[in-house]
Design an enzyme around this catalytic site. Structure first.
Site, short mmCIF file in Angstrom:
data_model
loop_
_atom_site.label_atom_id
_atom_site.label_comp_id
_atom_site.label_asym_id
_atom_site.label_seq_id
_atom_site.Cartn_x
_atom_site.Cartn_y
_atom_site.Cartn_z
N GLY A 88 3.83 23.50 -19.79
CA GLY A 88 5.28 23.41 -19.75
C GLY A 88 5.97 24.58 -20.44
O GLY A 88 5.33 25.53 -20.92
N CYS A 192 13.07 23.04 -20.91
CA CYS A 192 11.95 22.99 -19.97
C CYS A 192 12.05 24.07 -18.90
O CYS A 192 11.43 23.97 -17.83
CB CYS A 192 11.85 21.61 -19.31
#
Length: 241
Positions: A88, A192
Site C-alpha cells: 500500500g 492511500c
C-alpha cells in the site's frame, strides 16, 4: 481450531508497536519451522490492538510525494514518519483510531492472501454493522468504504485502511478503523495515494453524529475476528518488548 492470544488495547508509539510485531512474527515463524522439523510445539497466534500517537506510514509500494509536509513541518507538528514493509501507499494513524495487528500463521488458517485481506475487510464490515453503518468493499481499492450519494454531492468515504505484509505465510501489519480520529491530519497526505475528487475519509463518530470511544468498538471487533477467522480467543498480557 487455532487459538489466538488477544492483546488488550495499548497506547504505543509506532516504532515500539512495529518492533513488537517483528518480535512476535519471528517467534511464530520459529515455531512453524520447529514443527516442520518434528518438534512437538504448539503455535501461538497473536492479535494486537493499539492506538498510536500521530504518525504517517509509507508502504513499500507508495510514493513519498504523497506526503505533503516537509521534515521541518512534521517535527513542528509532532508527527512521526516511517517507511515500512507493508503493502500500500501512505496513511495516517493517531489517537481515536483502532488499529489491529494480526500475527497469524496462515498455515493454520488458509494459504490465500486475497482471502486474508477480504477477511480483514469482513471483520470491519461486521463491526460497522453493529453500529448501524453499512461498510462496503470497493473494487480496485483495498479497505472498507461507505457509499456516496451523487444527488447530495456526497463522495464515497473510506473508513478503514488495510495494509499487510506476509513472510513464510505469517502476517504482520493489518487494519486501521477510524473511530474518532482528528480527520484534519489526512489533509497532510494523499490518503492511500487516492486523489480522486469523489473520494474522502470519514470516521464512525462523524457518520453517527456522536462521540464514540474505542472501548465501545473493541469488544465487537474482537468477536468478529474470532467469527470470521474461526479461532478460539484467549486474553493475553498487555503487549511489551
Amino acid at each position: 481450531m487455532p487459538t489466538v492470544h488477544l492483546h488488550p488495547l495499548a497506547h504505543l508509539p509506532y516504532q515500539q508497536a512495529w518492533d513488537l510485531q517483528t518480535q512476535l512474527h519471528q517467534e511464530v515463524v520459529a515455531r512453524k519451522l520447529a514443527v516442520r522439523k518434528g518438534e512437538t510445539v504448539g503455535q501461538h497466534h497473536h492479535l494486537l490492538f493499539v492506538e498510536h500517537p500521530p504518525v504517517f506510514t509509507l508502504g513499500k509500494s507508495g510514493s513519498v510525494d504523497h506526503l505533503l509536509l516537509t521534515e521541518a513541518q512534521l517535527a513542528q507538528q509532532g508527527i512521526a514518519f516511517h517507511r515500512i514493509n507493508r503493502g500500500g501507499d501512505i496513511t495516517y494513524h493517531g489517537p481515536g483510531q483502532l488499529v489491529a495487528y494480526p500475527i497469524f500463521d496462515l498455515d493454520e488458517f488458509f494459504n490465500d492472501v486475497h482471502r486474508y485481506v477480504r477477511s480483514l475487510e469482513e471483520v470491519v464490515i461486521r463491526t460497522l454493522a453493529d453500529f448501524g453503518l453499512v461498510g462496503e468493499r470497493d473494487p480496485g481499492y483495498t479497505g472498507v468504504w461507505l457509499a456516496g450519494d451523487p444527488a447530495r454531492r456526497q463522495p464515497r468515504r473510506k473508513i478503514c485502511a488495510i495494509g499487510v505484509h506476509l513472510s513464510r505465510w505469517t502476517t504482520m501489519h493489518g487494519l486501521a478503523l477510524n473511530v474518532r480520529p482528528n480527520l484534519s491530519y489526512f489533509n497532510h497526505i494523499v490518503p492511500c495515494g487516492i486523489a480522486d475528487a469523489d473520494r474522502a475519509v470519514t470516521s464512525m463518530s462523524v457518520e453517527l453524529g456522536r462521540p464514540l470511544e474505542l472501548t465501545e468498538v473493541l469488544p465487537r471487533m474482537e468477536r468478529h475476528f474470532a467469527e470470521v477467522f474461526t479461532f478460539t480467543p484467549t486474553k493475553a498480557a498487555a503487549p511489551s518488548i
